[in-house]
Scaffold this motif. Structure first.
Motif, PDB file in Angstrom:
ATOM      1  N   PHE A   1       0.853  -1.177   0.000  1.00  0.00           N
ATOM      2  CA  PHE A   1       0.000   0.000   0.000  1.00  0.00           C
ATOM      3  C   PHE A   1       0.894   1.234   0.000  1.00  0.00           C
ATOM      4  N   VAL A   2       0.820   2.030  -1.053  1.00  0.00           N
ATOM      5  CA  VAL A   2       1.596   3.266  -1.126  1.00  0.00           C
ATOM      6  C   VAL A   2       0.975   4.327  -0.235  1.00  0.00           C
ATOM      7  N   ASP A   3      -0.351   4.430  -0.285  1.00  0.00           N
ATOM      8  CA  ASP A   3      -1.046   5.441   0.518  1.00  0.00           C
ATOM      9  C   ASP A   3      -2.534   5.110   0.525  1.00  0.00           C
ATOM     10  N   CYS A   4      -3.263   5.763   1.406  1.00  0.00           N
ATOM     11  CA  CYS A   4      -4.719   5.633   1.454  1.00  0.00           C
ATOM     12  C   CYS A   4      -5.265   6.843   2.187  1.00  0.00           C
ATOM     13  N   ASN A   5      -6.582   6.990   2.198  1.00  0.00           N
ATOM     14  CA  ASN A   5      -7.188   8.089   2.940  1.00  0.00           C
ATOM     15  C   ASN A   5      -7.828   7.565   4.224  1.00  0.00           C
ATOM     16  N   GLU A   6      -8.323   8.501   5.037  1.00  0.00           N
ATOM     17  CA  GLU A   6      -8.925   8.121   6.315  1.00  0.00           C
ATOM     18  C   GLU A   6     -10.204   7.306   6.115  1.00  0.00           C
ATOM     19  N   ALA A   7     -10.904   7.549   5.002  1.00  0.00           N
ATOM     20  CA  ALA A   7     -12.132   6.790   4.737  1.00  0.00           C
ATOM     21  C   ALA A   7     -11.843   5.299   4.619  1.00  0.00           C
ATOM     22  N   THR A   8     -10.679   4.953   4.084  1.00  0.00           N
ATOM     23  CA  THR A   8     -10.293   3.550   3.983  1.00  0.00           C
ATOM     24  C   THR A   8     -10.115   2.942   5.366  1.00  0.00           C
ATOM     25  N   ALA A   9      -9.407   3.668   6.238  1.00  0.00           N
ATOM     26  CA  ALA A   9      -9.186   3.173   7.601  1.00  0.00           C
ATOM     27  C   ALA A   9     -10.507   2.987   8.334  1.00  0.00           C
ATOM     28  N   ARG A  10     -11.434   3.934   8.172  1.00  0.00           N
ATOM     29  CA  ARG A  10     -12.737   3.824   8.842  1.00  0.00           C
ATOM     30  C   ARG A  10     -13.507   2.621   8.337  1.00  0.00           C
ATOM     31  N   MET A  11     -13.484   2.395   7.014  1.00  0.00           N
ATOM     32  CA  MET A  11     -14.222   1.267   6.449  1.00  0.00           C
ATOM     33  C   MET A  11     -13.751  -0.064   7.021  1.00  0.00           C
ATOM     34  N   LEU A  12     -12.432  -0.191   7.214  1.00  0.00           N
ATOM     35  CA  LEU A  12     -11.867  -1.444   7.696  1.00  0.00           C
ATOM     36  C   LEU A  12     -11.776  -1.514   9.214  1.00  0.00           C
ATOM     37  N   GLY A  13     -12.194  -0.458   9.894  1.00  0.00           N
ATOM     38  CA  GLY A  13     -12.212  -0.488  11.346  1.00  0.00           C
ATOM     39  C   GLY A  13     -10.878  -0.206  12.013  1.00  0.00           C
ATOM     40  N   TYR A  14      -9.970   0.486  11.319  1.00  0.00           N
ATOM     41  CA  TYR A  14      -8.690   0.877  11.917  1.00  0.00           C
ATOM     42  C   TYR A  14      -8.803   2.288  12.473  1.00  0.00           C
ATOM     43  N   SER A  15      -7.990   2.586  13.480  1.00  0.00           N
ATOM     44  CA  SER A  15      -8.104   3.873  14.160  1.00  0.00           C
ATOM     45  C   SER A  15      -7.683   5.036  13.272  1.00  0.00           C
ATOM     46  N   ASN A  16      -6.724   4.820  12.362  1.00  0.00           N
ATOM     47  CA  ASN A  16      -6.272   5.874  11.468  1.00  0.00           C
ATOM     48  C   ASN A  16      -5.544   5.250  10.279  1.00  0.00           C
ATOM     49  N   ARG A  17      -5.211   6.071   9.289  1.00  0.00           N
ATOM     50  CA  ARG A  17      -4.587   5.569   8.071  1.00  0.00           C
ATOM     51  C   ARG A  17      -3.186   5.036   8.334  1.00  0.00           C
ATOM     52  N   GLU A  18      -2.470   5.622   9.300  1.00  0.00           N
ATOM     53  CA  GLU A  18      -1.125   5.140   9.604  1.00  0.00           C
ATOM     54  C   GLU A  18      -1.166   3.698  10.089  1.00  0.00           C
ATOM     55  N   GLU A  19      -2.137   3.379  10.952  1.00  0.00           N
ATOM     56  CA  GLU A  19      -2.279   2.007  11.441  1.00  0.00           C
ATOM     57  C   GLU A  19      -2.635   1.070  10.290  1.00  0.00           C
ATOM     58  N   PHE A  20      -3.535   1.531   9.409  1.00  0.00           N
ATOM     59  CA  PHE A  20      -3.932   0.698   8.275  1.00  0.00           C
ATOM     60  C   PHE A  20      -2.750   0.398   7.361  1.00  0.00           C
ATOM     61  N   LEU A  21      -1.923   1.415   7.084  1.00  0.00           N
ATOM     62  CA  LEU A  21      -0.816   1.242   6.147  1.00  0.00           C
ATOM     63  C   LEU A  21       0.255   0.300   6.679  1.00  0.00           C
ATOM     64  N   MET A  22       0.266   0.032   7.973  1.00  0.00           N
ATOM     65  CA  MET A  22       1.204  -0.930   8.537  1.00  0.00           C
ATOM     66  C   MET A  22       0.696  -2.362   8.416  1.00  0.00           C
ATOM     67  N   THR A  23      -0.533  -2.504   7.911  1.00  0.00           N
ATOM     68  CA  THR A  23      -1.143  -3.827   7.764  1.00  0.00           C
ATOM     69  C   THR A  23      -0.776  -4.438   6.420  1.00  0.00           C
ATOM     70  N   HIS A  24      -0.426  -5.721   6.420  1.00  0.00           N
ATOM     71  CA  HIS A  24      -0.118  -6.395   5.155  1.00  0.00           C
ATOM     72  C   HIS A  24      -1.424  -6.678   4.418  1.00  0.00           C
ATOM     73  N   PRO A  25      -1.454  -6.513   3.083  1.00  0.00           N
ATOM     74  CA  PRO A  25      -2.693  -6.747   2.326  1.00  0.00           C
ATOM     75  C   PRO A  25      -3.336  -8.106   2.582  1.00  0.00           C
ATOM     76  N   SER A  26      -2.532  -9.123   2.882  1.00  0.00           N
ATOM     77  CA  SER A  26      -3.081 -10.467   3.103  1.00  0.00           C
ATOM     78  C   SER A  26      -3.987 -10.530   4.327  1.00  0.00           C
ATOM     79  N   GLU A  27      -3.852  -9.542   5.250  1.00  0.00           N
ATOM     80  CA  GLU A  27      -4.667  -9.532   6.465  1.00  0.00           C
ATOM     81  C   GLU A  27      -6.046  -8.931   6.224  1.00  0.00           C
ATOM     82  N   LEU A  28      -6.294  -8.406   5.028  1.00  0.00           N
ATOM     83  CA  LEU A  28      -7.540  -7.687   4.765  1.00  0.00           C
ATOM     84  C   LEU A  28      -8.585  -8.531   4.051  1.00  0.00           C
ATOM     85  N   SER A  29      -8.319  -9.823   3.891  1.00  0.00           N
ATOM     86  CA  SER A  29      -9.273 -10.714   3.227  1.00  0.00           C
ATOM     87  C   SER A  29      -9.300 -12.047   3.950  1.00  0.00           C
ATOM     88  N   PRO A  30     -10.432 -12.748   3.912  1.00  0.00           N
ATOM     89  CA  PRO A  30     -10.455 -14.114   4.427  1.00  0.00           C
ATOM     90  C   PRO A  30      -9.588 -15.000   3.532  1.00  0.00           C
TER      91      PRO A  30
END
Length: 212
Positions: free
Chosen positions: A76-105
């Motif tokens: 993930f190069v970047d994202c906005n706060e709306a992305t973090a809210r959709m996935l239930g993360y506290s902010n975009r910085e926390e989301f960007l530290m997540t590996h893409p494999s953790e975002l799907s079953p």
């Protein structure tokens, strides 16, 4: 080699690239250089325009109410706060530290491995120039939910990456299921009724039940 601002006599400053190389060294240790001067003003103007365009693009991305991401391969190069809210993360910085494999079953509804299918979807987007599909995502709390994904290849800082737009389909799918249940219930009552029931449109009669 270096880039500097220079000035021609009687004109405005311009950007130049200086390329120097040692030509000879004399016995008294004088060093002779060959210096090439290349006017790169147009190139610098193009670079400045691209930087300004990218800045405006990033401003739109950050302030958009839609979930927007920039993806480069598996990163993930970047994202906005709306992305973090959709996935239930506290902010975009926390989301960007997540590996893409953790975002799907592990598996998508069609039974295909999420990692393998994601690669197929991204490859299709690069081949076609745009790709839209449905995907099952996983929130930070482990809840899975459906999303419509739109992938578009875009130039970014000298390379091509994917602009990704997510749209939560939870309410949309719930409404479809409710409509389907209503239609099924109506059809059951329609077919089993002992009364003669007919359906008509503006052109006239087009269906009836067995009692009719």
């Amino acid at each position: 080699s270096c880039e500097v601002r220079m000035r021609r006599e009687g004109s405005d400053p311009f950007w130049a690239r200086l390329d120097g190389a040692v030509v000879d060294t004399t016995e008294d240790k004088e060093i002779w250089l060959r210096l090439a001067i290349t006017d790169i003003t147009v190139r610098k103007q193009v670079e400045d325009s691209l930087l300004e365009s990218e800045k405006r693009f990033m401003d739109v991305l950050r302030t958009s109410g839609d979930a927007i991401l920039l993806i480069d391969g598996e990163t993930f190069v970047d994202c906005n706060e709306a992305t973090a809210r959709m996935l239930g993360y506290s902010n975009r910085e926390e989301f960007l530290m997540t590996h893409p494999s953790e975002l799907s079953p592990p598996l998508q509804p069609d039974g295909m491995n999420s990692f393998e299918k994601a690669n197929v979807m991204m490859r299709t987007a690069f081949e076609k120039g745009f790709h839209r599909f449905e995907w099952m995502h996983r929130k930070a709390d482990g809840e899975d939910f459906p999303v419509e994904v739109s992938l578009t290849p875009i130039p970014y800082q000298g390379r091509t990456i994917l602009h990704c737009l997510w749209r939560d389909l939870t309410d949309h799918n719930r409404a479809k299921e409710q409509l389907l249940r209503s239609e099924t219930k109506f059809r059951t009552l329609y077919d089993s009724s002992s009364d003669a029931v007919m359906l008509l449109d503006e052109k006239g009669f087009f269906d009836c039940n067995d009692a009719t």
